[in-house]
Structures are given as C-alpha cells and as structure tokens.
Scaffold this motif. Structure first.
Motif, PDB file in Angstrom:
ATOM      1  N   GLU A 138      42.391  33.650  43.147  1.00  0.00           N
ATOM      2  CA  GLU A 138      43.004  34.739  42.246  1.00  0.00           C
ATOM      3  C   GLU A 138      42.116  35.125  40.936  1.00  0.00           C
ATOM      4  O   GLU A 138      41.698  35.884  40.648  1.00  0.00           O
ATOM      5  CB  GLU A 138      44.512  34.778  41.783  1.00  0.00           C
ATOM      6  CG  GLU A 138      45.274  35.071  43.246  1.00  0.00           C
ATOM      7  CD  GLU A 138      45.005  36.383  43.820  1.00  0.00           C
ATOM      8  OE1 GLU A 138      44.870  37.291  43.183  1.00  0.00           O
ATOM      9  OE2 GLU A 138      45.238  36.708  45.006  1.00  0.00           O
ATOM     10  N   GLN A 139      41.901  33.724  40.405  1.00  0.00           N
ATOM     11  CA  GLN A 139      41.073  33.722  39.077  1.00  0.00           C
ATOM     12  C   GLN A 139      39.833  34.139  39.285  1.00  0.00           C
ATOM     13  O   GLN A 139      39.344  34.813  38.476  1.00  0.00           O
ATOM     14  CB  GLN A 139      41.308  32.339  38.317  1.00  0.00           C
ATOM     15  CG  GLN A 139      42.652  32.143  38.049  1.00  0.00           C
ATOM     16  CD  GLN A 139      42.824  30.649  37.275  1.00  0.00           C
ATOM     17  OE1 GLN A 139      41.997  29.797  37.376  1.00  0.00           O
ATOM     18  NE2 GLN A 139      44.116  29.968  37.120  1.00  0.00           N
ATOM     19  N   ILE A 140      39.252  33.731  40.286  1.00  0.00           N
ATOM     20  CA  ILE A 140      37.799  34.275  40.656  1.00  0.00           C
ATOM     21  C   ILE A 140      37.607  35.539  40.800  1.00  0.00           C
ATOM     22  O   ILE A 140      36.876  36.438  40.400  1.00  0.00           O
ATOM     23  CB  ILE A 140      37.332  33.422  41.738  1.00  0.00           C
ATOM     24  CG1 ILE A 140      37.147  31.689  41.506  1.00  0.00           C
ATOM     25  CG2 ILE A 140      35.906  33.972  42.289  1.00  0.00           C
ATOM     26  CD1 ILE A 140      36.696  30.896  42.668  1.00  0.00           C
ATOM     27  N   ARG A 141      38.585  36.303  41.595  1.00  0.00           N
ATOM     28  CA  ARG A 141      38.503  37.743  42.111  1.00  0.00           C
ATOM     29  C   ARG A 141      38.645  38.535  40.741  1.00  0.00           C
ATOM     30  O   ARG A 141      38.422  39.509  40.396  1.00  0.00           O
ATOM     31  CB  ARG A 141      39.532  37.949  42.884  1.00  0.00           C
ATOM     32  CG  ARG A 141      39.321  37.333  44.338  1.00  0.00           C
ATOM     33  CD  ARG A 141      40.220  37.922  45.394  1.00  0.00           C
ATOM     34  NE  ARG A 141      40.101  37.337  46.643  1.00  0.00           N
ATOM     35  CZ  ARG A 141      40.742  36.420  47.237  1.00  0.00           C
ATOM     36  NH1 ARG A 141      41.785  35.712  46.360  1.00  0.00           N
ATOM     37  NH2 ARG A 141      40.764  35.727  48.420  1.00  0.00           N
ATOM     38  N   ARG A 142      39.479  38.009  39.602  1.00  0.00           N
ATOM     39  CA  ARG A 142      39.732  38.645  38.649  1.00  0.00           C
ATOM     40  C   ARG A 142      38.687  38.573  37.434  1.00  0.00           C
ATOM     41  O   ARG A 142      38.572  39.314  36.364  1.00  0.00           O
ATOM     42  CB  ARG A 142      41.036  38.150  37.762  1.00  0.00           C
ATOM     43  CG  ARG A 142      42.345  38.752  38.587  1.00  0.00           C
ATOM     44  CD  ARG A 142      43.394  38.575  37.657  1.00  0.00           C
ATOM     45  NE  ARG A 142      43.741  37.437  37.374  1.00  0.00           N
ATOM     46  CZ  ARG A 142      44.732  36.253  37.912  1.00  0.00           C
ATOM     47  NH1 ARG A 142      45.143  36.624  38.870  1.00  0.00           N
ATOM     48  NH2 ARG A 142      44.759  35.223  37.392  1.00  0.00           N
TER      49      ARG A 142
ATOM     50  N   ILE B 218      31.428  38.030  37.415  1.00  0.00           N
ATOM     51  CA  ILE B 218      30.753  37.502  38.574  1.00  0.00           C
ATOM     52  C   ILE B 218      30.885  38.733  39.483  1.00  0.00           C
ATOM     53  O   ILE B 218      31.834  39.300  39.759  1.00  0.00           O
ATOM     54  CB  ILE B 218      31.593  36.304  39.226  1.00  0.00           C
ATOM     55  CG1 ILE B 218      32.003  35.294  38.155  1.00  0.00           C
ATOM     56  CG2 ILE B 218      30.943  35.864  40.536  1.00  0.00           C
ATOM     57  CD1 ILE B 218      32.751  34.362  38.795  1.00  0.00           C
ATOM     58  N   SER B 219      29.682  38.892  40.211  1.00  0.00           N
ATOM     59  CA  SER B 219      29.217  39.992  41.252  1.00  0.00           C
ATOM     60  C   SER B 219      30.202  39.876  42.746  1.00  0.00           C
ATOM     61  O   SER B 219      30.826  38.775  42.651  1.00  0.00           O
ATOM     62  CB  SER B 219      27.906  39.870  41.718  1.00  0.00           C
ATOM     63  OG  SER B 219      27.616  38.718  42.452  1.00  0.00           O
ATOM     64  N   PRO B 220      30.704  40.715  42.894  1.00  0.00           N
ATOM     65  CA  PRO B 220      31.712  40.804  44.097  1.00  0.00           C
ATOM     66  C   PRO B 220      31.313  39.846  45.234  1.00  0.00           C
ATOM     67  O   PRO B 220      32.113  38.972  45.778  1.00  0.00           O
ATOM     68  CB  PRO B 220      31.758  42.426  44.534  1.00  0.00           C
ATOM     69  CG  PRO B 220      31.516  43.116  43.408  1.00  0.00           C
ATOM     70  CD  PRO B 220      30.296  42.373  42.679  1.00  0.00           C
ATOM     71  N   SER B 221      30.059  39.997  45.513  1.00  0.00           N
ATOM     72  CA  SER B 221      29.715  38.950  46.668  1.00  0.00           C
ATOM     73  C   SER B 221      29.697  37.618  46.403  1.00  0.00           C
ATOM     74  O   SER B 221      30.050  36.928  47.206  1.00  0.00           O
ATOM     75  CB  SER B 221      28.162  39.391  47.128  1.00  0.00           C
ATOM     76  OG  SER B 221      27.196  39.242  45.967  1.00  0.00           O
ATOM     77  N   MET B 222      29.332  37.125  45.081  1.00  0.00           N
ATOM     78  CA  MET B 222      29.315  35.734  44.586  1.00  0.00           C
ATOM     79  C   MET B 222      30.621  35.329  44.642  1.00  0.00           C
ATOM     80  O   MET B 222      31.271  34.257  44.798  1.00  0.00           O
ATOM     81  CB  MET B 222      28.759  35.855  43.358  1.00  0.00           C
ATOM     82  CG  MET B 222      27.035  35.757  43.287  1.00  0.00           C
ATOM     83  SD  MET B 222      26.498  34.430  44.588  1.00  0.00           S
ATOM     84  CE  MET B 222      27.120  32.902  43.551  1.00  0.00           C
ATOM     85  N   ARG B 223      31.877  36.412  44.111  1.00  0.00           N
ATOM     86  CA  ARG B 223      33.264  36.074  44.168  1.00  0.00           C
ATOM     87  C   ARG B 223      33.654  35.588  45.617  1.00  0.00           C
ATOM     88  O   ARG B 223      34.289  34.595  45.883  1.00  0.00           O
ATOM     89  CB  ARG B 223      34.204  37.115  43.726  1.00  0.00           C
ATOM     90  CG  ARG B 223      33.948  37.317  42.197  1.00  0.00           C
ATOM     91  CD  ARG B 223      34.702  38.790  42.065  1.00  0.00           C
ATOM     92  NE  ARG B 223      34.201  39.520  40.951  1.00  0.00           N
ATOM     93  CZ  ARG B 223      34.567  40.730  40.746  1.00  0.00           C
ATOM     94  NH1 ARG B 223      35.454  41.077  41.490  1.00  0.00           N
ATOM     95  NH2 ARG B 223      33.703  41.521  39.719  1.00  0.00           N
ATOM     96  N   VAL B 224      33.276  36.282  46.724  1.00  0.00           N
ATOM     97  CA  VAL B 224      33.748  35.971  48.001  1.00  0.00           C
ATOM     98  C   VAL B 224      33.023  34.764  48.407  1.00  0.00           C
ATOM     99  O   VAL B 224      33.710  33.905  49.079  1.00  0.00           O
ATOM    100  CB  VAL B 224      33.227  37.274  49.048  1.00  0.00           C
ATOM    101  CG1 VAL B 224      33.464  36.853  50.411  1.00  0.00           C
ATOM    102  CG2 VAL B 224      33.790  38.517  48.549  1.00  0.00           C
TER     103      VAL B 224
END
Length: 442
Positions: free
Chosen positions: A202-206, A210-216
């Motif tokens: 959850e912290q990474i997604r918020r 960070i780019s969306p692909s790197m978050r995933v």
C-alpha cells in the motif's frame, strides 16, 4: 526401528495413565459440583445466544457505510456469541467462588474451563487474519489443539508420542511432530509475511514518485522474498535439513522447466515488461482486435478491459512478441483520421474551411494542435477528403469522438448547403428490356 517403537509405546502408556489419573480426579466431590456449574453455564450461554443472535443479526442488516473490516468483525462476533457468553459467565463464576472460598481446588476446574474457553475465543479472532478459508480452518484447529494440550499440561507427553511416529532415509528422519511444527510455523510466518507485504504494498502504490510499472515489480519482488523467507525460516527452525531440499528442488526445477516452458516464458516476459516500462497499468493498448485499458499486470498475464466491459487476460508473452499499439506510451497525444466526400459542385476551399471549424468546436478535439483537412482524390461520384485531428484522452474512447466529429460535419454541411453524394440506381424499361444504370445524384 525397534527402539523407536519401544519409545512410542512408552509415550502412549504414559498418556493413558495420565488420562486415567485426571479422570479419577474429576470424580472427587469438590470437582463434581464445579462440572455441574459448567453444565449450567453452558445452558445459560445457549439460552442467551438464542435470544440475542437474531436481534444482533437484524441490527447488523441496518448498518450502512461501515468499513468492511468492521462488518467482518461483527459477523465473527455474531457467529461466536455462545462462546463469548460462556467466557463471560465462567469467569464471573470463578471470581465468585474465589471470593467465598480460599481453597484453589474449589475453583480449579472452573478456572481451567475459563482459560480454555478464553484461549479458544482468542484463536478464533486471531485466525481471522488468515485470508484463505481452507488454511484458516487448519490453523484454527491446530492452535485449538495446542492451547488445549498446553493448558492441560500434557504437551511433553503428546510431543513424545508424536515424535515417536517417524520415518527416515539414512541419516534423514522426519517425525509427525516435526511436520506439525513445520505446518504451524509456516502458517504463522506466512500470515505475518502477508501482513507486512500488504502494508508495504500500500505504501509503494501510494508513492507517486515511482512509475506504475516499477510499483508493480517492487510489490511482486517483495511478496516473493517475504513468502520465500517465511517458508525456509520455518523449515530451518523445526530442524529440516535444507541441503537435501536444495538438491531435490533443483531436480524438480529442471523437470518443471521442460514441462512448463510457456508458463516460465510468461513469467520472464512479465518481468521484462515491468523493467522496460513499455506497458504499465492504466495504459490504453490495441492488440489485434482487442482495444482497452490495462487494469493489472500479473505474473503470467495482463488484464485488459474493453469499453464493452469484457475483460481479456492476455499472456505476457504475446505482449512481448506481438505488435502492440500503446496509445499512451510516451505521451497521450493521439491523431485520428476520418474520411468523407462532397459533391463536385461544392467549393473545396469552402468545404475544407467548414470541416476544420466544425471539428474544432467538438469537445476533446485539441485546438492547440488544430485539425487539418486535405483532398485525397477525385472519386466517381464525390471529391474525397481526409480530416485529421488530435486528442489527449484516448482512455475516454475513440469511436465516440469520431462519431461526434462526423455529427458536427453533418450539421455544418446541412447549414451551409453542402451535399454528400451517394450512388443511386435507376431502372428503365425499354421495349420489354430491362436496363440498370447507376449514377450519382447530388
């Protein structure tokens, strides 16, 4: 082998003797009346549950706008009302008996029943953290059995009996006790790993930096590391030799590599997609006849939702090897082309000017990159044009914006008296002979 069998028989004999001794102790007068009190409290808890449960259920039906975790907690409480009532009543009985008698033996059975019921109730709420229903049942029953044995004081005897049930290959020995310990530790550590992974994800997604692909990618790597570490730490703690396991897993990995080539290819393709950032969640892509938005990038496939609500699961390998149109890869600027024709009697300069003005007035069409209109040919019945315009929101759809521009052209041509020709057929009957002519009417 004979020594293990002897040890196992000795352990079971000790358990049987201990069970007989405890049963004889229960027959003492000072403890029989405690058992009678427990039976009465069970009946009272059952009666309270029958009265309170339906009323609480009706009250829960009227709750709206509450978080899901609160509703799940209330549902668990509703299902366990009998046990909750019994815990409250049994401890009230324990405190009452201890207030009127100084002898601990007069409340021993009551206190034991209270401790067991309270521990069982705590296990019920603790195991709600396990999401998987089947795993939750296994963990719950395992903890119930363990706390019962622990409070009864027979963990060493039962442990010795379970340790006696074992099989071995050479120097390797695996007992039932080791398997149970491993299962419990793996379950507990997996639950802990899931909690840490969920909060960290959850912290990474918020994190918008960070780019969306790197978050995933970061979330998936974190999950793999945490779950893998939980599994191997649990095995190491219970004393399983990981050297032999490493050799066995290597052999299994070679076999799976040949049998699951497509799966491995999709897994590797998924990692490549996340690393090169060619496709990320939220992008609008076209792959063959499929046009839609990327919802999620999984380990094996990408989830794409089209405008008609269909969800396609595209293997990651197809996104790597196939020709993919990413409408929002480097920027959101998308140029669209539409074709139309007008009659030869209409002034083409006027037609081009009217087409550009009508397209510029349509919502979503960019005015910073104004539309352009060109003649592309002289057809059999019309002068053919191409109208080009730009948009920045392909996620809102392409067909609808094309339709709106066509409608604006129609209204503008009707207003300025510009006609759109179309072929018509005339049938003439001459001397009983039918002839068909095709011509364009303005």
């Amino acid at each position: 082998m004979e020594q293990e069998f002897t040890a196992l028989r000795t352990a079971f004999v000790e358990l049987w003797d201990l069970a007989q001794l405890q049963f004889q102790n229960l027959l003492l007068p000072s403890r029989l009346w405690q058992i009678a009190i427990i039976v009465g409290l069970v009946v009272a808890a059952w009666t309270l549950n029958a009265w309170c449960k339906p009323r609480m259920h009706e009250w829960m039906r009227g709750l709206e706008g509450r978080p899901k975790w609160q509703l799940r907690l209330l549902l668990t409480v509703n299902k366990r009302l009998k046990l909750i009532f019994f815990v409250v009543l049994i401890w009230l009985a324990v405190w009452t008996v201890r207030a009127y008698t100084p002898f601990p033996s007069r409340s021993y059975i009551l206190a034991l029943a209270g401790s067991l019921s309270l521990a069982w109730l705590g296990v019920v709420f603790a195991t709600r953290l396990v999401r998987n229903p089947a795993l939750r049942v296994v963990v719950r029953w395992g903890l119930w059995i363990y706390v019962t044995l622990y409070l009864l004081g027979v963990t060493e005897e039962v442990g010795a009996a379970l340790d006696g049930i074992a099989f071995g290959f050479g120097d390797f020995r695996l007992s039932l006790l080791t398997l149970l310990k491993a299962a419990v530790l793996v379950s507990v550590l997996m639950v802990g790993a899931r909690l840490v992974a969920t909060s960290s994800a959850e912290q990474i997604r918020r994190n918008e930096s960070i780019s969306p692909s790197m978050r995933v990618l970061m979330v998936k790597v974190l999950q793999i590391l945490l779950y893998g570490a939980a599994f191997f730490v649990a095995l190491k703690v219970v004393g399983v030799d990981l050297t032999g396991l490493a050799v066995l897993s290597g052999a299994i990995g070679v076999g799976l590599g040949f049998g699951l080539q497509k799966v491995v290819s999709n897994l590797v393709s998924g990692v490549i997609i996340l690393l090169d950032k060619s496709i990320k969640p939220g992008d609008v892509i076209s792959l063959g006849e499929t046009f839609g938005w990327i919802n999620t990038l999984g380990a094996r496939y990408a989830s794409i939702t089209t405008r008609d609500g269909k969800e396609y699961l595209i293997p990651n390998e197809d996104l790597i090897t196939g020709q993919v149109v990413n409408w929002s890869h480097s920027n959101n600027f998308v140029r669209l082309d539409i074709y139309f024709g007008t009659a030869y009697g209409d002034d083409p300069h006027k037609v081009r000017k009217i087409a550009i003005e009508s397209a510029s007035e349509v919502d979503r069409v960019l005015t910073t990159r104004p539309p352009v209109c060109h003649i592309v040919g002289f057809g059999d019945s019309s002068v053919d044009y191409i109208l080009r315009f730009w948009i920045t929101d392909p996620t809102q759809g392409l067909t609808n914006i094309r339709g709106n521009v066509y409608l604006a052209l129609w209204d503008a041509f009707q207003k300025h008296g510009i006609s759109i020709p179309f072929p018509q057929r005339e049938v003439k009957v001459l001397n009983d002979t039918v002839s068909v002519e095709t011509r364009a009417l303005d």
